[in-house]
Design a protein around this motif. Structure first.
Motif, short mmCIF file in Angstrom:
data_model
loop_
_atom_site.label_atom_id
_atom_site.label_comp_id
_atom_site.label_asym_id
_atom_site.label_seq_id
_atom_site.Cartn_x
_atom_site.Cartn_y
_atom_site.Cartn_z
N TYR A 369 0.84 -1.21 0.00
CA TYR A 369 0.00 0.00 0.00
C TYR A 369 0.87 1.26 0.00
O TYR A 369 0.59 2.23 -0.72
CB TYR A 369 -0.93 0.01 1.22
CG TYR A 369 -2.05 -0.99 1.15
CD1 TYR A 369 -3.08 -0.83 0.24
CD2 TYR A 369 -2.07 -2.09 2.00
CE1 TYR A 369 -4.12 -1.75 0.17
CE2 TYR A 369 -3.10 -3.01 1.94
CZ TYR A 369 -4.12 -2.84 1.03
OH TYR A 369 -5.14 -3.75 0.96
N VAL A 370 1.93 1.23 0.84
CA VAL A 370 2.82 2.39 0.90
C VAL A 370 3.52 2.59 -0.44
O VAL A 370 3.62 3.71 -0.95
CB VAL A 370 3.84 2.22 2.03
CG1 VAL A 370 4.84 3.38 2.03
CG2 VAL A 370 3.14 2.13 3.38
N GLN A 371 4.01 1.51 -1.02
CA GLN A 371 4.70 1.61 -2.31
C GLN A 371 3.77 2.08 -3.41
O GLN A 371 4.17 2.85 -4.31
CB GLN A 371 5.32 0.25 -2.67
CG GLN A 371 6.48 -0.13 -1.76
CD GLN A 371 6.89 -1.59 -1.94
OE1 GLN A 371 6.23 -2.36 -2.64
NE2 GLN A 371 7.98 -1.98 -1.28
N LEU A 372 2.52 1.64 -3.35
CA LEU A 372 1.54 2.08 -4.35
C LEU A 372 1.33 3.59 -4.27
O LEU A 372 1.33 4.29 -5.30
CB LEU A 372 0.21 1.35 -4.14
CG LEU A 372 -0.96 1.78 -5.06
CD1 LEU A 372 -0.63 1.47 -6.51
CD2 LEU A 372 -2.24 1.07 -4.64
N MET A 373 1.16 4.12 -3.05
CA MET A 373 0.97 5.57 -2.91
C MET A 373 2.24 6.33 -3.27
O MET A 373 2.16 7.42 -3.83
CB MET A 373 0.54 5.89 -1.47
CG MET A 373 -0.93 5.60 -1.20
SD MET A 373 -1.52 6.40 0.31
CE MET A 373 -0.55 5.54 1.54
N LEU A 374 3.40 5.76 -2.94
CA LEU A 374 4.65 6.42 -3.32
C LEU A 374 4.78 6.54 -4.83
O LEU A 374 5.17 7.59 -5.36
CB LEU A 374 5.84 5.65 -2.74
CG LEU A 374 6.22 5.95 -1.29
CD1 LEU A 374 7.29 4.98 -0.80
CD2 LEU A 374 6.71 7.38 -1.15
N LEU A 375 4.43 5.48 -5.54
CA LEU A 375 4.52 5.50 -7.00
C LEU A 375 3.57 6.52 -7.61
O LEU A 375 3.91 7.22 -8.57
CB LEU A 375 4.24 4.11 -7.56
CG LEU A 375 5.33 3.05 -7.37
CD1 LEU A 375 4.84 1.69 -7.83
CD2 LEU A 375 6.59 3.44 -8.15
N ARG A 376 2.37 6.63 -7.03
CA ARG A 376 1.35 7.51 -7.61
C ARG A 376 1.55 8.97 -7.20
O ARG A 376 1.01 9.87 -7.85
CB ARG A 376 -0.05 7.07 -7.21
CG ARG A 376 -0.39 5.66 -7.63
CD ARG A 376 -1.87 5.44 -7.73
NE ARG A 376 -2.45 6.14 -8.87
CZ ARG A 376 -3.74 6.12 -9.19
NH1 ARG A 376 -4.59 5.44 -8.44
NH2 ARG A 376 -4.18 6.78 -10.24
N SER A 377 2.29 9.21 -6.12
CA SER A 377 2.45 10.58 -5.63
C SER A 377 3.82 11.17 -5.94
O SER A 377 4.06 12.35 -5.66
CB SER A 377 2.21 10.65 -4.12
OG SER A 377 3.13 9.81 -3.43
N GLN A 378 4.72 10.37 -6.51
CA GLN A 378 6.05 10.91 -6.84
C GLN A 378 5.99 11.91 -7.98
O GLN A 378 6.82 12.82 -8.06
CB GLN A 378 7.01 9.76 -7.19
CG GLN A 378 7.58 9.06 -5.99
CD GLN A 378 8.57 7.98 -6.37
OE1 GLN A 378 8.60 7.53 -7.52
NE2 GLN A 378 9.38 7.52 -5.41
N LYS A 379 5.02 11.75 -8.87
CA LYS A 379 4.82 12.70 -9.95
C LYS A 379 3.68 13.63 -9.57
O LYS A 379 2.57 13.20 -9.29
CB LYS A 379 4.48 11.97 -11.25
CG LYS A 379 4.36 12.91 -12.44
CD LYS A 379 4.08 12.14 -13.72
CE LYS A 379 3.96 13.08 -14.90
NZ LYS A 379 3.66 12.37 -16.17
N ALA A 380 3.99 14.93 -9.53
CA ALA A 380 2.99 15.90 -9.08
C ALA A 380 1.79 15.92 -10.00
O ALA A 380 1.92 15.88 -11.23
CB ALA A 380 3.62 17.29 -9.01
#
Length: 416
Positions: A369-380
């Motif tokens: 879950y954390v990795q999923l949000m990191l991937l989706r939020s790394q690009k503004a």
């Protein structure tokens, strides 16, 4: 009147500030997509009659202004042509906004309701989240008030200019030189410019200016308010993420019960994060034409105003008019650019918050879950439209270009 201006007080409930400026402006014109107050969750599919009346009024104003501008251009009267095209360009884009607000009325209403549901979630009423929502609501109120006030001042200067000129000539005992004209250069039948119809023609042309002001104040204010509250929701997600991992800050591992609780909370955050991304995409799609047309017209209006400033020269009512118009157009650009920056920075801030949390103690199922949000939020996330993305950097670049062009002009061409 106090009921309309309650949002200017600092001690009102949060619901009073929620879309206060765009709601008042659009409701006055008949284009508010929601109900008459914030308790209404649905909107009437058929807008009020006054919405169509205002559309027809502005359409007449735009048509007659463009015709007058082309006539002045054909007669090689450049100053009058530019003076006519300034309000005509703004009114034409406002007419497009009115059409699109009617066309996407139901979609915009649904997005507004989804945003309000996410923002006023009673299950998450922590003090820090209330402060975040209140701060962004007050920011939206004060930022949205500025373009409306600047536009109202500009429109009032336009509408009072013929009266003020006539008053000055009268006080100078030059009554024979008084020439009564309408506030905006419009092509009107000759009988409407004579007694007894002239006062009604004057009021009609003056009213078209206020229709433009309240419509762009409401439509542009809706955009910034939406961006501001989206930014607040991203900050709330950051706050929840920090609070979720805070008890495990100095831990090296967690047990099965803690892992289950953490997974449930992370799943809820992921769901709301995905809902925010979908909401931004839907809103960006519906506002793409409005945003693009607004930037093109605002750039043209600022350019026209700068040329008019150069041709008028000196210090007088004409200079005040064009300076006010330039400030109003720049304020509208700032609303869109600042809103885009708020969304981009707050969405990117979620990735920084997640990375700073002790997510390494999580079990593999929670790490996904954390990795999923990191991937989706790394690009503004941006409010990008074709050809550009509204941001403060874009606003600063455009203003800098205008100033450079102004400085490059010959000294004798600049107003004294």
């Amino acid at each position: 009147m106090s009921r309309w201006l309650r949002f200017l007080n600092k001690n009102e409930p949060l619901s009073v500030y929620f879309f206060a400026v765009p709601r008042n402006c659009l409701n006055l014109m008949g284009y508010w997509p929601g109900g008459a107050d914030n308790k209404d969750k649905k909107t009437d599919k058929n807008p009020p009659i006054r919405a169509y009346v205002h559309f027809v009024i502005l359409a007449i104003g735009v048509t007659t202004e463009l015709h007058a501008g082309m006539r002045f251009l054909h007669q090689e009267e450049l100053t009058l042509a530019l003076e006519t095209f300034c309000p005509a360009a703004t009114s034409a884009v406002t007419l497009l906004k009115m059409f699109l607000m009617l066309r996407y009325r139901q979609d915009i209403s649904n997005m507004w309701c989804r945003l309000r549901t996410l923002l006023f979630d009673r299950r998450r009423e922590r003090p820090d989240q209330l402060d975040i929502r209140l701060r962004h609501s007050l920011l939206a109120v004060w930022i949205n008030c500025w373009p409306v006030c600047a536009g109202f001042f500009t429109g009032s200067v336009y509408n009072s200019k013929p009266v003020l000129i006539a008053l000055v000539l009268y006080l100078q005992q030059r009554s024979d030189e008084i020439l009564w004209v309408i506030p905006f250069n419009m092509t009107m039948p000759s009988f409407l410019l004579k007694s007894p119809f002239f006062p009604f023609t004057y009021l009609f042309t003056a009213y078209t200016g206020y229709v433009t002001i309240f419509m762009f104040g409401g439509c542009d204010g809706f955009y910034f308010e939406f961006c501001s509250h989206i930014s607040a929701l991203f900050e709330i997600l950051q706050s929840e993420t920090k609070a979720l991992f805070k008890p495990y800050k100095d831990r090296l591992s967690i047990d099965a019960e803690e892992a289950l609780h953490l997974e449930q909370q992370l799943r809820a955050i992921v769901i709301r994060h995905n809902a925010l991304i979908d909401l931004i995409k839907s809103f960006r799609q519906r506002y793409a034409i409005i945003t693009l047309a607004h930037f093109v017209s605002a750039a043209m209006v600022i350019g026209f105003s700068m040329v008019n400033l150069l041709t008028v020269g000196g210090i007088g009512l004409g200079v005040i008019l064009y300076v006010a118009y330039t400030i109003a157009a720049a304020s509208q650009l700032l609303v869109y650019c600042y809103g885009g920056t708020l969304v981009a920075e707050s969405s990117l801030g979620l990735s920084r918050t997640l990375f700073a949390c002790p997510w390494n103690i999580c079990w593999p199922s929670q790490r996904r879950y954390v990795q999923l949000m990191l991937l989706r939020s790394q690009k503004a996330l941006t409010m990008a439209v074709p050809f550009f993305s509204p941001s403060l950097a874009a606003f600063a670049s455009e203003i800098q270009d205008l100033l450079q062009h102004f400085d490059s002009l010959p000294a004798k061409a600049k107003p004294e």
